[in-house]
Design a protein around this motif. Structure first.
Motif, PDB file in Angstrom:
ATOM      1  N   ARG A   1       0.854  -1.195   0.000  1.00 58.01           N
ATOM      2  CA  ARG A   1       0.000   0.000   0.000  1.00 58.01           C
ATOM      3  C   ARG A   1       0.885   1.238   0.000  1.00 58.01           C
ATOM      4  NH1 ARG A   1      -4.686   1.004   3.567  1.00 58.01           N
ATOM      5  NH2 ARG A   1      -3.216   0.881   5.287  1.00 58.01           N
ATOM      6  N   ARG A   2       0.626   2.094  -0.930  1.00 56.48           N
ATOM      7  CA  ARG A   2       1.429   3.317  -0.998  1.00 56.48           C
ATOM      8  C   ARG A   2       0.584   4.493  -0.539  1.00 56.48           C
ATOM      9  NH1 ARG A   2       4.169   4.884  -6.502  1.00 56.48           N
ATOM     10  NH2 ARG A   2       4.592   2.728  -6.968  1.00 56.48           N
ATOM     11  N   VAL A   3       1.175   5.266   0.321  1.00 51.91           N
ATOM     12  CA  VAL A   3       0.454   6.455   0.773  1.00 51.91           C
ATOM     13  C   VAL A   3       1.097   7.673   0.118  1.00 51.91           C
ATOM     14  CG1 VAL A   3      -0.198   7.861   2.776  1.00 51.91           C
ATOM     15  CG2 VAL A   3      -0.068   5.364   2.970  1.00 51.91           C
ATOM     16  N   ILE A   4       0.311   8.400  -0.593  1.00 54.54           N
ATOM     17  CA  ILE A   4       0.833   9.593  -1.248  1.00 54.54           C
ATOM     18  C   ILE A   4       0.266  10.817  -0.536  1.00 54.54           C
ATOM     19  CG2 ILE A   4       0.934  10.913  -3.388  1.00 54.54           C
ATOM     20  CD1 ILE A   4       0.574   8.199  -4.840  1.00 54.54           C
ATOM     21  N   ILE A   5       1.177  11.623  -0.048  1.00 53.00           N
ATOM     22  CA  ILE A   5       0.729  12.834   0.640  1.00 53.00           C
ATOM     23  C   ILE A   5       0.902  14.016  -0.302  1.00 53.00           C
ATOM     24  CG2 ILE A   5       1.143  14.371   2.597  1.00 53.00           C
ATOM     25  CD1 ILE A   5       2.189  11.814   4.067  1.00 53.00           C
TER      26      ILE A   5
END
Ligand code: COA
Length: 180
Positions: A6-10
């Motif tokens: 899971r990639r979290v992009i801020i």
């Protein structure tokens, strides 16, 4: 079986707003970087916090805007305009400047800032906006052209920095000057 990564992009939201004195440290850092590493501004001596504060107070005290671009809590650019020349007869005209921190250039901040400055000048009833641009500053020249500015003058060798002579391009844009 592997769990899907899971990639979290801020994404930090960029906003352009009126500057406060508390933004001056950020403005000073961007300004001094441009002084030391670019020919965007034809100064060689870095500015001090006290000088920037005096500049900010003079500009805002005369009713001119100083705007900042903010991403999260970081000041990533600023823009302003003031009188084109000091004489009263130049009252319809302003000269602007825009600086974006190097790590944030090319992401649309300069253009967004220019759009806001044009709006602010029109709201003040100004009729002409002038940019005085280093002839080697292709990005700035392209940006101004895209925003409706046209070249009206080119002055060869009027500047000097880093041991080189510099040419100045004057660009102007008519404003609607709606609100008098
Ligand atoms: C000049 C400056 C203000 C432009 O701001 P910016 O946020 O980097 O530029 P933007 O991303 O808004 O791009 C504006 C336009 O310039 C052009 N442009 C941007 N980066 C470019 C690049 N690396 N090469 C060529 N053209 C470029 C594009 O046409 C772009 O419009 P578009 O994306 O709609 O096609 C900024 O680069 C800067 O602060 N530079 C150093 C200081 C300076 O030169 N100030 C201006 C003094 S007059």
């Amino acid at each position: 079986m592997h769990q899907a990564a899971r990639r979290v992009i801020i994404v930090a939201v960029m906003q352009i707003r009126t500057a406060f004195p508390s933004d001056l440290a950020g403005i000073l850092a961007i300004y001094n970087d441009a002084v030391l590493t670019t020919t965007a501004i034809w100064n060689e001596t870095p500015s001090s916090y006290a000088e920037r504060l005096a500049w900010f107070e003079e500009r805002t005290g005369a009713g001119f805007p100083v705007l900042v671009a903010e991403e999260g809590t970081e000041i990533v650019g600023y823009g302003t305009f003031g009188p084109f020349r000091p004489h009263e007869g130049y009252r319809p005209t302003v000269e602007h400047s825009i600086y974006v921190a190097p790590a944030h250039q090319g992401a649309g901040i300069g253009k967004a800032m220019l759009r806001e400055l044009i709006k602010a000048a029109e709201n003040m009833g100004k009729r002409v906006m002038v940019g005085a641009i280093d002839a080697a500053n292709d990005v700035s020249l392209v940006m101004h052209e895209a925003m409706g500015f046209r070249e009206v003058g080119r002055m060869a060798g009027v500047g000097e920095k880093f041991g080189r002579r510099l040419d100045l391009v004057l660009m102007q844009r008519e404003l609607s000057g709606r609100h008098h």
